[in-house]
Design an enzyme around this catalytic site. Structure first.
Site, PDB file in Angstrom:
ATOM      1  N   ASN A 186     -13.057  59.677  37.072  1.00  0.00           N
ATOM      2  CA  ASN A 186     -12.299  60.302  37.985  1.00  0.00           C
ATOM      3  C   ASN A 186     -11.608  61.439  37.525  1.00  0.00           C
ATOM      4  OD1 ASN A 186     -10.490  61.007  40.054  1.00  0.00           O
ATOM      5  ND2 ASN A 186      -9.209  59.207  39.951  1.00  0.00           N
ATOM      6  N   TRP A 187     -12.129  62.547  37.903  1.00  0.00           N
ATOM      7  CA  TRP A 187     -11.797  63.913  37.167  1.00  0.00           C
ATOM      8  C   TRP A 187     -10.426  64.204  37.782  1.00  0.00           C
ATOM      9  CZ3 TRP A 187     -16.350  67.627  36.213  1.00  0.00           C
ATOM     10  CH2 TRP A 187     -17.239  67.311  35.331  1.00  0.00           C
ATOM     11  N   LYS A 188      -9.957  63.955  39.030  1.00  0.00           N
ATOM     12  CA  LYS A 188      -8.580  64.249  39.419  1.00  0.00           C
ATOM     13  C   LYS A 188      -8.704  65.624  40.002  1.00  0.00           C
ATOM     14  CE  LYS A 188      -6.578  60.104  37.413  1.00  0.00           C
ATOM     15  NZ  LYS A 188      -5.332  59.483  37.373  1.00  0.00           N
ATOM     16  N   HIS A 243      -7.499  55.656  46.766  1.00  0.00           N
ATOM     17  CA  HIS A 243      -6.751  55.906  44.949  1.00  0.00           C
ATOM     18  C   HIS A 243      -5.373  56.037  45.261  1.00  0.00           C
ATOM     19  CE1 HIS A 243      -5.480  57.413  41.178  1.00  0.00           C
ATOM     20  NE2 HIS A 243      -6.631  57.061  40.758  1.00  0.00           N
ATOM     21  N   GLU A 249      -3.053  57.416  43.797  1.00  0.00           N
ATOM     22  CA  GLU A 249      -2.485  58.853  43.907  1.00  0.00           C
ATOM     23  C   GLU A 249      -2.611  59.353  45.510  1.00  0.00           C
ATOM     24  OE1 GLU A 249      -4.482  60.681  40.703  1.00  0.00           O
ATOM     25  OE2 GLU A 249      -3.382  59.179  39.538  1.00  0.00           O
ATOM     26  N   GLU A 309      -7.235  48.969  40.455  1.00  0.00           N
ATOM     27  CA  GLU A 309      -6.309  49.598  39.416  1.00  0.00           C
ATOM     28  C   GLU A 309      -4.784  49.667  39.556  1.00  0.00           C
ATOM     29  OE1 GLU A 309      -8.751  53.323  38.508  1.00  0.00           O
ATOM     30  OE2 GLU A 309      -7.620  54.044  40.367  1.00  0.00           O
ATOM     31  N   GLY A 320      -2.969  56.352  34.019  1.00  0.00           N
ATOM     32  CA  GLY A 320      -2.283  57.652  33.317  1.00  0.00           C
ATOM     33  C   GLY A 320      -1.200  57.058  32.383  1.00  0.00           C
ATOM     34  N   SER A 331      -5.723  53.495  32.341  1.00  0.00           N
ATOM     35  CA  SER A 331      -6.104  53.565  30.860  1.00  0.00           C
ATOM     36  C   SER A 331      -7.053  53.145  30.182  1.00  0.00           C
ATOM     37  CB  SER A 331      -4.539  53.335  30.230  1.00  0.00           C
ATOM     38  OG  SER A 331      -3.500  54.058  30.829  1.00  0.00           O
ATOM     39  N   GLY A 346      -9.802  57.921  34.257  1.00  0.00           N
ATOM     40  CA  GLY A 346      -9.252  58.717  34.518  1.00  0.00           C
ATOM     41  C   GLY A 346      -9.334  59.683  33.266  1.00  0.00           C
ATOM     42  N   GLY A 347      -7.913  59.656  32.511  1.00  0.00           N
ATOM     43  CA  GLY A 347      -7.849  60.850  31.472  1.00  0.00           C
ATOM     44  C   GLY A 347      -9.170  60.564  30.301  1.00  0.00           C
TER      45      GLY A 347
END
Ligand code: PEP
Length: 249
Positions: A9-11, A94, A96, A166, A172, A212, A233-234
């Protein structure tokens, strides 16, 4: 046997030209025939990334869609637009988007129904806050999120859905759920799908862990019986993503 699915997930990261560089960097690192590999990318990166991954094992996903077919919805993107651009998967729900953009469980249900009607493969996110975990209501909360998201979805459709568990406190933050904590909730999600539908559907549906996940902890998490992959993500923006994809080597 459920095939593992590792999705990045590149966000809101990577401009179109940066996206092309990242695809090139990752290209030699993400070959694993045992795993479905997906890059969920910002809308503006979809077309260049679809072109850049042609001929590789990588599938492309979007990070969101709108549940209406077309019309006066400034800034939104429809399922048909995604399909026409070459998108296969789409993330919905998600935390976010729930948090910053006020998406509700009902919105997520409408998005899931639309994605399935159009033939996109949904990745439905769910997860509890730290406060909810501390109050001991994690499983009740997740069961409710899943039950609302899947309203009106048939068993056959549900088999093709990916659910991403999640925990919000792990996204994150560098604080990963332990493999036992992640497994406990993924198992409860599978049981919930079994209660809504039947055992065959519960056995077929793929459940990812996200929060994470990285090159160091992926092996242990992905060894759990109810964890069928990761939403990353990251670490999806780094060569570490290749290590996660090749967790079984
Ligand atoms: C995510 O946003 O879906 C996610 C899991 O992020 P991270 O891996 O950075 O925690």
């Amino acid at each position: 046997m459920r095939k593992k699915i590792i999705a990045g997930n590149w966000k809101m990261n990577e401009t179109p030209s940066e996206a092309l560089k990242l695809v090139e960097t990752l290209k030699p690192l993400v070959n694993n025939p045992d795993v479905d590999v997906v890059y969920c990318v910002p809308a503006i990166d979809i077309v260049p990334v679809v072109n850049a991954v042609k001929g590789t094992n990588v599938h492309v996903g979007a990070e969101n869609l709108y549940f209406e077919d077309k019309g006066a919805y400034t800034g939104e993107i429809s399922a048909d637009m995604l399909l026409d651009a070459g998108v296969e998967y789409v993330i919905m729900g998600h935390s976010e988007r729930r948090g910053y953009f006020h998406e509700t469980d009902d919105d997520i249900n409408k998005k899931l129904l639309k994605a399935l009607e159009k033939g996109l493969k949904p990745i439905v996110c769910c997860g509890e806050s730290l406060e909810q975990r501390e109050e001991g209501i994690t499983e009740d909360w997740i069961r409710m999120q899943i039950k609302i998201a899947f309203k009106g979805v048939s068993a056959d459709q549900a088999k093709g859905v990916v659910i991403a568990y999640e925990p919000i406190w792990a996204i994150g933050t560098g604080k990963t759920a332990t493999s036992e904590q992640a497994e406990e909730v993924c198992k409860a999600i599978r049981e919930t799908i079994g209660e809504i539908y039947d055992e065959a559907t519960a056995d077929a549906i793929r459940i990812q862990y996200g929060g994470s996940m990285n090159a160091g902890n992926c092996k242990e998490l992905l060894a759990m019986p109810d964890i069928d992959g990761g939403l990353i993500g990251g670490a999806s923006l780094k060569p570490d993503f290749g290590t996660i994809v090749n967790y079984n080597k």
